[in-house]
Design an enzyme around this catalytic site. Structure first.
Site, PDB file in Angstrom:
ATOM      1  N   ASP A  75       0.620  -1.210  -0.201  1.00 57.61           N
ATOM      2  CA  ASP A  75       0.118  -0.015  -0.228  1.00 57.61           C
ATOM      3  C   ASP A  75       0.761   1.365  -0.181  1.00 57.61           C
ATOM      4  OD1 ASP A  75       1.150  -0.127   2.143  1.00 57.61           O
ATOM      5  OD2 ASP A  75      -0.982  -0.420   3.446  1.00 57.61           O
ATOM      6  N   ASN A 144      -7.310  -2.339  14.119  1.00 62.10           N
ATOM      7  CA  ASN A 144      -9.032  -2.582  13.187  1.00 62.10           C
ATOM      8  C   ASN A 144      -8.388  -4.077  12.843  1.00 62.10           C
ATOM      9  OD1 ASN A 144      -8.102  -1.423  11.575  1.00 62.10           O
ATOM     10  ND2 ASN A 144     -10.171   0.191  11.046  1.00 62.10           N
ATOM     11  N   HIS A 146      -7.321  -4.116  10.189  1.00 59.30           N
ATOM     12  CA  HIS A 146      -7.203  -3.744   8.320  1.00 59.30           C
ATOM     13  C   HIS A 146      -6.445  -4.187   7.681  1.00 59.30           C
ATOM     14  CE1 HIS A 146      -4.487   0.163   9.414  1.00 59.30           C
ATOM     15  NE2 HIS A 146      -3.976  -0.709   9.052  1.00 59.30           N
ATOM     16  N   GLU A 151      -9.243  -1.330   5.109  1.00 66.36           N
ATOM     17  CA  GLU A 151     -10.324  -1.270   6.317  1.00 66.36           C
ATOM     18  C   GLU A 151     -11.403  -2.078   6.185  1.00 66.36           C
ATOM     19  OE1 GLU A 151      -9.418   1.167   8.607  1.00 66.36           O
ATOM     20  OE2 GLU A 151      -8.458   2.961   7.677  1.00 66.36           O
TER      21      GLU A 151
END
Ligand code: GLP
Length: 255
Positions: A75, A144, A146, A151
Site C-alpha cells: 500500500d 481494527n 486492517h 479497512e
C-alpha cells in the site's frame, strides 16, 4: 518458541519482538533462497521493522541474496510525495532497500504520478497480475484488523483500490506525523483478493495492544468487518507473534 494451529494457520509465539523478527526474517530468507527469482509482497508499519533489520544482517552475512528478487508493496498513502519521509516508498528504502543488494528497479509501489488514484490502483493490480505469482506476502495488522489499508467493510475488496482511511487508522498513524491534520485521508492498497493470491502469507504482530485483534483474527467470526479474518480462508499462513500479542490466545489474558 511455541506453535499453535488454527485450521491452516500456524501461530508461532516468540518470547519478544527481537525473536519474533528473527523467526520471520529466517522464514522470508528461506523462501528467497529456495525460489529462483522470488517475488515478495512487503509491508510497512513498526511491526516489520525488526524483520527488515534481520534481513539486512542476513544479507550482509551472505545468507540471503536479493539480486534476483522482485517486490510489491502492499500500500501507499495517496496523494503523498515519494520523498516525504512518511511515504511508504521512503520507509522501504530507509528500512530495507538501501541496505541490501536489491535492484531498485525491481521494487514496486502504486504510482504516485498517475492521472488519478483509481488509474494508479488498477495499473498496480495489472502489474502484480502480470508478474508471476507472489511467493510470499508479508503483512502487519491494524488495531481494527486492517491488512494493508483494507479497512472494515461490507465486502472483502477483490483488487487494488483507492481507500478512505478510517479516523481510528488516521489517529493510530498520527504518531508518525507532526499532527493528525498531516495524516493523509486516503491510500491505495492491494485488495484482500490481491493479498490472498500469494502462495504464502506471513504476518508479524507484536505488543499487548494487538492481543485483542489477534484473538478476533483467529477465533472470531470470519467477516469483512474484521478484514484480517479472511486469512482463515488461505492454505498457507504463518503468524509470528510476540508473547504480549499472543496473551489472550495463550492465557485468556493479556500478559
Ligand atoms: C498501517 C499499514 C499497515 C500496518 C498497520 C499497523 O496502517 N498500512 O500495513 O499493518 O499500519 O502498523 P504497526 O505495525 O505500526 O502497528
Amino acid at each position: 518458541m511455541k506453535n499453535y494451529y488454527f485450521g491452516d494457520i500456524e501461530l508461532i509465539v516468540c518470547d519478544d519482538y527481537e525473536k519474533m523478527s528473527k523467526a520471520c526474517a529466517d522464514y522470508i530468507a528461506e523462501t528467497v533462497n529456495n525460489t529462483p527469482g522470488a517475488v515478495l509482497g512487503l509491508a510497512t508499519g513498526s511491526s516489520p521493522v525488526g524483520t527488515y533489520k534481520e534481513l539486512i544482517a542476513l544479507n550482509k552475512a551472505g545468507h540471503v541474496d536479493f539480486s534476483d528478487v522482485t517486490t510489491f508493496n502492499l500500500d501507499e498513502y495517496y496523494p503523498i510525495a515519494e520523498e516525504n519521509d512518511q511515504s511508504y516508498h521512503y520507509f522501504m528504502n530507509d528500512n530495507l532497500f538501501n541496505h541490501v543488494n536489491i535492484k531498485k528497479s525491481n521494487t514496486n509501489f502504486p504510482k504516485l504520478d498517475a492521472p488519478d488514484a483509481n488509474i494508479s490502483a488498477s495499473d498496480y493490480e495489472k502489474l502484480i497480475c502480470a508478474s508471476k505469482r507472489v511467493n510470499l506476502q508479508l503483512v502487519g495488522i491494524g488495531l481494527n484488523g486492517h491488512i494493508g489499508f483494507n479497512e472494515p467493510n461490507d465486502v472483502y475488496p477483490a483488487e487494488t483500490h483507492y481507500e478512505k482511511l478510517t479516523e481510528s487508522t488516521r489517529q493510530a498513524n498520527s504518531r508518525f506525523f507532526k499532527s493528525i491534520d498531516e495524516v493523509p485521508t486516503h491510500a491505495i492498497t492491494m485488495g484482500i483478493g490481491t493479498i490472498m493470491r500469494a502462495d504464502r502469507i506471513a504476518m508479524v504482530v507484536s505488543g499487548e495492544n494487538k492481543a485483542e485483534i489477534l484473538y478476533k483474527t483467529l477465533k472470531g467470526d470470519i467477516t469483512p468487518r474484521v478484514p484480517s479474518t479472511a486469512l482463515r480462508f488461505h492454505r498457507n499462513v504463518k503468524i509470528f507473534a510476540d508473547a504480549a500479542a499472543a496473551g489472550l490466545i495463550e492465557n485468556g489474558t493479556v500478559v
